[in-house]
Design an enzyme around this catalytic site. Structure first.
Site, mmCIF file in Angstrom:
data_model
loop_
_atom_site.group_PDB
_atom_site.id
_atom_site.type_symbol
_atom_site.label_atom_id
_atom_site.label_comp_id
_atom_site.label_asym_id
_atom_site.label_seq_id
_atom_site.Cartn_x
_atom_site.Cartn_y
_atom_site.Cartn_z
ATOM 1 N N ASP A 35 0.826 -1.202 0.000
ATOM 2 C CA ASP A 35 0.000 0.000 0.000
ATOM 3 C C ASP A 35 0.869 1.264 0.000
ATOM 4 O OD1 ASP A 35 -2.685 1.253 0.464
ATOM 5 O OD2 ASP A 35 -1.644 1.998 2.246
ATOM 6 N N GLU A 90 1.113 -0.797 -5.134
ATOM 7 C CA GLU A 90 0.001 0.135 -5.283
ATOM 8 C C GLU A 90 0.654 1.505 -5.478
ATOM 9 O OE1 GLU A 90 -3.229 2.984 -3.911
ATOM 10 O OE2 GLU A 90 -1.604 2.444 -2.577
HETATM 11 C C1 GLC Z 1 -3.982 3.464 -0.677
HETATM 12 C C2 GLC Z 1 -5.392 2.925 -0.465
HETATM 13 C C3 GLC Z 1 -6.264 4.040 0.005
HETATM 14 C C4 GLC Z 1 -5.691 4.616 1.281
HETATM 15 C C5 GLC Z 1 -4.220 5.003 1.115
HETATM 16 C C6 GLC Z 1 -3.552 5.266 2.435
HETATM 17 O O1 GLC Z 1 -3.929 4.414 -1.668
HETATM 18 O O2 GLC Z 1 -5.871 2.352 -1.651
HETATM 19 O O3 GLC Z 1 -7.583 3.601 0.190
HETATM 20 O O4 GLC Z 1 -6.434 5.759 1.638
HETATM 21 O O5 GLC Z 1 -3.477 3.963 0.520
HETATM 22 O O6 GLC Z 1 -3.295 4.081 3.125
#
Ligand code: GLC
Length: 664
Positions: free
Chosen positions: A296, A338
């Protein structure tokens, strides 16, 4: 062992020292053959982990001690790895393309919204199987901070399942059963920040020096102000700025780096202990049965003054070390980035030049998602074709995750250069898309809401479910069967592209049933401030009950997807390792590209206009398709060709192959 001969002198002596220190320990807790396998892998990946760690942490006084603990823990984690997972590791090492195969089809859901808890999800495995799912991403399920938790992305305890969802043993049981059904499990690893309630944060709060060094904290505004000069704001409306003042911290009060929300504290990866602790958590999740770890917010883990503190070179050094370590201990598990960043930066997360096969195996294809929505609004595929020309041609050892909708917002992240190349102005185009998807543009079919609107720059992102953004909400409100039909077609069109693309297509929960925007979040004070909850509604099983009835909207979408998935799985040409050839057509509404492999060519034609359209039949020749042609999506019937043009219905997609091509 032969890999040692390839190492530099420096790496070789470090390897020998590490091995002699740990050899007895491993021999004491493993069968000799298992120990051999560990050392073979360690030797193979040693340089990949050694050099980045030396580069990033070499000057840190505590580094050597941390490396020792790290290697010690690698041995322990390997010894503790369950037999079934060790076997899976071997199987996947024999089949390194396991996640690039066309049979990979993903689904994302929240355990509680989908089926109350982890056991509920386990009971619904047959639903995934009916759809054809082979990869399940369960949204954050570890114990979150109480109250606001950013949908679980503020983790209080990484070693405990959220008690509302079940226990660690439930998670293991779920992973086992998914594996038995041929479904891989993806879990989130929130590695940029912890919840402020995490034990490390609490100890930092109490002023323990060791734990203050786990985070970025500052006694005054000097450095925060300097960093803010070049830092963007992620949630400008709800969490302006990147630092939060905690008056009780370490008795006198301190500023804490909080990129996202004030309750999410950024970890300090310049401290090797933080790196090592995160590796321990990876071992832990791998040994519960995770097949994929979703990193993440990975672009944010390294900060540098004078930059936007994203995609810094050290991020890629750290990923390389994470991956090499996991390849030794749990090579059956892969990593997903991500990274919602511009295309050039994104590629680095999959490996470029000397880092090919050394970064994450998977990354979200944000560009594809964005251009799909852009083309749906403009009914023009020029931008998409332009963006496709900039995508990498070969994907060695990695794959994109292709998606239409997810739990987050849509940010119009196409580059100004790509827009300029098709004669569009970046600012105006983004303004148009925001108007279109909030139904403030004439004749829009969409219903969505603005997210993080900035009145000064007019910047905003969009939230809404796939169905509502694709026109189903408005169409159902009018009761016009023609409009409803067009909306269903749009939903299937978007999915026909992600399913007709190399990589792992990922379906977001509810999209398979045409779930609409849900405003009930507004009455929950913990959600009301975050419009992303509009697309995070509880699974409506009464809608799911209609999925077998072809006369219902639910049945049309669900069965349409089942069909696309079945056909996708039956053609080797959608293997991710294929040559991708985007093509310009003589009709701005019709998208064309080919997926080519030694055994044949698949040509995708897709009509983004709500009326019948045609394209020159020469496209077949240009794509290398000769002789009789079949449309895999229309029961292998040849497409209609009249006046040397191929005709496509409103929003129709064709997957064309030559008649000689045989399916699996
Ligand atoms: C990623 C997640 C999102 C979250 C962010 C902070 O982008 O997809 O939902 O707010 O991380 O953890």
């Amino acid at each position: 062992m032969h890999n040692i001969l390839l190492m530099s002198d420096e790496a070789r002596s470090a390897f020998i020292a590490m091995k002699s220190r740990e050899e007895h320990k491993l021999a004491a807790c493993c069968e000799p053959r298992d120990a051999d396998i560990f050392w073979l892998r360690f030797e193979r990946y040693f340089e990949d982990l050694y050099y980045p760690l030396i580069k990033v942490y070499g000057d840190y006084e505590d580094a050597i001690e941390q490396f020792r603990i790290l290697f010690d823990h690698m041995v322990e984690a390997y010894a503790a790895r369950p037999q079934a997972l060790r076997l899976l590791d071997l199987e996947r090492q024999f089949t390194p393309q396991w996640f690039q195969q066309p049979n990979m089809v993903g689904y994302t859901c929240y355990a509680d919204l989908f089926a109350d808890n982890l056991n509920g999800v386990r009971e619904k495995i047959s639903y995934f199987q009916e759809l054809g799912i082979t990869y399940l991403h369960l949204m954050p399920l570890l114990e979150p901070s109480p109250g606001l938790s950013d949908g679980g992305y503020a983790v209080k305890n990484y070693r405990k399942v959220n008690p509302e969802l079940g226990t660690m043993s439930d998670l293991r049981q779920l992973a086992n059963e998914l594996h038995d059904c041929g479904i891989s499990l993806c879990l989130d690893l929130v590695l940029n920040h912890t919840a402020k309630e995490h034990e490390w944060a609490q100890r930092a709060m109490a002023g323990e020096e060791e734990y203050l060094d786990y985070y970025y904290t500052f006694g005054d505004r000097t450095l925060p102000d300097a960093y803010e000069q070049t830092l963007p704001e992620i949630f400008p409306n709800d969490a302006p700025g990147n630092f939060t003042w905690y008056p009780q911290m370490a008795s006198k009060g301190r500023w804490v780096w909080t990129t996202f929300n004030e309750f999410q504290w950024d970890l300090n990866y310049t401290n090797p202990t933080v790196f090592r602790e995160m590796v321990d958590l990876m071992f832990f999740l791998a040994n519960q049965g995770a097949d994929v770890l979703r990193f993440d917010a990975i672009p944010f883990i390294w900060k540098r003054l004078g930059t936007n503190c994203q995609n810094q070179p050290e991020v890629f050094q750290l990923i390389q070390a994470f991956r090499a370590i996991m390849r030794v201990v749990a090579p059956g598990m892969i990593l997903k980035a991500e990274a919602i960043v511009p295309p050039d930066a994104l590629l680095q997360y999959l490996g470029v030049k000397s880092t090919v096969e050394k970064q994450c195996e998977l990354a979200y294809n944000n560009q594809l998602m964005v251009v799909l929505w852009s083309s749906l609004a403009t009914r023009n595929v020029s931008l998409m074709t332009q963006v496709f020309h900039d995508l990498p041609r070969t994907m060695i050892g990695c794959a994109f995750i292709n998606y239409v909708g997810n739990h987050d917002d849509i940010g119009w992240a196409m580059t100004d250069e790509a827009l300029a190349a098709v004669g569009e102005n970046g600012f105006l185009h983004r303004q148009f898309l925001n108007q279109f998807y909030t139904d403030t543009y004439p004749d829009s079919f969409a219903k969505g809401t603005l997210f993080q609107f900035n009145p000064e720059t007019k910047d905003a992102r969009i939230t809404g479910t796939t169905a509502s953004l694709a026109g189903l909400e408005k169409a159902l409100a009018t009761g016009d069967s023609n409009k409803i039909d067009l909306a269903v077609r749009r939903i299937l069109l978007l999915h026909s592209i992600i399913l007709g693309f190399g990589g792992i297509p990922l379906i977001y929960m509810g999209d398979e049933l045409g779930v609409l925007n849900d405003f009930s979040y507004l009455s929950d004070p913990l959600k009301a401030g975050d419009s992303r909850w509009i697309a995070r509604s509880p699974m409506d099983w009464s809608k799911a009950a209609k999925r077998h009835d072809p006369n219902t909207v639910e049945g049309k979408i669900f069965q349409g997807l089942v069909h696309l998935i079945k056909v996708r799985k039956s053609t080797s040409l959608l293997h991710c390792f294929s040559y991708f050839q985007p093509m310009w057509t003589d009709n701005e509404h019709i998208l064309a590209y080919c997926q080519k492999r030694a055994e044949g060519t698949l040509m995708v034609l897709a009509n983004f206009q709500s009326t019948e359209q045609s394209v020159t039949a020469k496209m077949l020749e240009y794509g290398g398709l000769i002789g009789k042609i079949r449309n895999l999506l229309a029961n292998n019937v040849s497409p209609i060709i009249a006046n040397e043009r191929i005709y496509l219905q409103a929003y129709e997609t064709m997957w064309l192959v030559s008649d000689e091509f045989t399916l699996f």
